[in-house]
Design a protein around this motif. Structure first.
Motif, short mmCIF file in Angstrom:
data_model
loop_
_atom_site.label_atom_id
_atom_site.label_comp_id
_atom_site.label_asym_id
_atom_site.label_seq_id
_atom_site.Cartn_x
_atom_site.Cartn_y
_atom_site.Cartn_z
N HIS A 194 0.82 -1.21 0.00
CA HIS A 194 0.00 0.00 0.00
C HIS A 194 0.86 1.26 0.00
O HIS A 194 0.41 2.33 -0.42
N THR A 195 2.08 1.13 0.46
CA THR A 195 2.99 2.28 0.50
C THR A 195 4.40 1.81 0.24
O THR A 195 4.76 0.67 0.58
N ASP A 196 5.22 2.68 -0.35
CA ASP A 196 6.63 2.34 -0.58
C ASP A 196 7.54 2.96 0.49
O ASP A 196 8.77 2.89 0.36
N ILE A 197 6.97 3.52 1.54
CA ILE A 197 7.79 4.14 2.58
C ILE A 197 8.72 3.12 3.25
O ILE A 197 9.91 3.40 3.43
N PRO A 198 8.24 1.92 3.64
CA PRO A 198 9.17 0.96 4.26
C PRO A 198 10.36 0.65 3.37
O PRO A 198 11.50 0.62 3.84
N ALA A 199 10.10 0.42 2.07
CA ALA A 199 11.20 0.12 1.15
C ALA A 199 12.16 1.29 1.04
O ALA A 199 13.39 1.12 0.97
N SER A 200 11.63 2.52 1.04
CA SER A 200 12.48 3.71 0.93
C SER A 200 13.38 3.87 2.15
O SER A 200 14.45 4.48 2.07
N ALA A 239 14.10 -5.28 8.60
CA ALA A 239 15.55 -5.22 8.47
C ALA A 239 16.13 -3.89 8.95
O ALA A 239 17.35 -3.76 9.09
N VAL A 240 15.27 -2.90 9.21
CA VAL A 240 15.71 -1.59 9.68
C VAL A 240 15.46 -1.49 11.18
O VAL A 240 14.32 -1.65 11.64
#
Length: 302
Positions: free
Chosen positions: A236-242, A262-263
């Motif tokens: 739903h969002t690309d914030i985690p990947a960013s 992983a962060v």
């Protein structure tokens, strides 16, 4: 634009997993901000099942009751908005919304769910979550003994057919193209009298989301009461990947047994981080994520 506010934890996503995480944290007097855009992936679903004490309740009613209970904890706040970006800072993280509001916290929990990608089949999306369904545990009992289709191919179709076979003996697999079953799988389907149709679907005929029939491209119609469908999805969002969170091969946010990504300092829970798509599973994962975020805060402070 709102003034920057500091929290212990920002939870992005205020549905079942997010609210459950907030309750764990609120009961430990953590300052929590929930940011939610109000678009849960099950918003078309009429009833929630397989969640003890809430079996048969409307999903929206469960969420509304949960939100009311969580906001009784004075340290938990709710912000209506769409989170669009996030940054790592010296002291934690910031989240910025579509309207430019920016908030900061020491920890992040993503309970953002996923977006199902609907096929280009007329009537399909209108039936999604009503009579076009994804999970035998969530919906299967209500369609027991009924004419049922399974819209999938290969291993996924075989798995769904095997699960649904205990609920009805009238199953048809629709592969939307050449079937991709092993010889053993094909023989098993024949043994249980489960036909396989390779013709693509042109339309799902329905009344208010309830299937009447499936229209094939060759003009034939097949009557069904329910259609299980395995559809692709995206986050739903690309914030985690960013921020550096990893995704699994299937496209879920990768987490460990404690919902940690992983962060460091970032957690994920609910549909975005696992294939068990149910309200009960989301609540359980959220509760654990909240508890683990609180433990990290405790370990850092005590």
């Amino acid at each position: 634009m709102k003034e920057r506010k500091n929290s212990d934890v920002i939870i992005v996503g205020g549905s079942y997993a997010g609210l459950s995480a907030a309750m764990s944290l609120g009961r430990s007097l953590r300052k929590v901000l929930i940011i939610d855009s109000g678009k849960p992936c099950n918003r078309q679903t009429l009833h929630s099942h397989n969640f003890i004490t809430q079996d048969g309740e409307k999903p929206g009613a469960i969420a509304a009751k949960a939100k009311a209970q969580v906001l009784q904890y004075s340290t938990v706040k709710f912000h209506d908005g769409l989170a669009v970006s996030g940054k790592k800072t010296e002291h934690g993280f910031t989240i910025t919304t579509q309207l430019g509001d920016t908030f900061s916290a020491k920890k992040l929990i993503f309970a953002t769910g996923i977006i199902d990608i609907m096929p280009q089949i007329a009537g399909f999306s209108e039936c999604w979550g009503i009579s076009v369904i994804h999970c035998p545990y969530c919906h299967g009992y209500e369609f027991r003994g009924q004419k049922t289709g399974v819209m999938a191919n290969g291993e996924r179709a075989f798995h769904l057919a095997s699960m649904v076979n205990n609920l009805t003996d009238d199953i048809t697999v629709l592969t939307l193209g050449k079937a991709a079953f092993s010889a053993e799988q094909a023989e098993k389907l024949r043994t249980y009298h489960i036909p396989v149709v390779e013709t693509e679907i042109a339309e799902v005929e329905h009344v208010n989301g309830h299937i009447n029939s499936v229209v094939l491209y060759d003009g034939n119609k097949m009557s069904f009461k329910a259609l299980y469908a395995a559809v692709p999805f995206k986050q739903h969002t690309d914030i985690p990947a960013s921020l550096g969170c990893k995704l699994t091969e299937q496209g879920y946010i990768e987490v460990d047994n404690f919902q940690k990504t992983a962060v460091t300092g970032v957690f994920a829970c609910g549909d975005n981080a696992g294939m068990m798509r149910s309200v009960a599973s989301a609540v359980a994962a959220g509760s654990l994520a909240g508890a683990m975020a609180n433990k990290e805060l405790t370990d850092e402070q005590f």
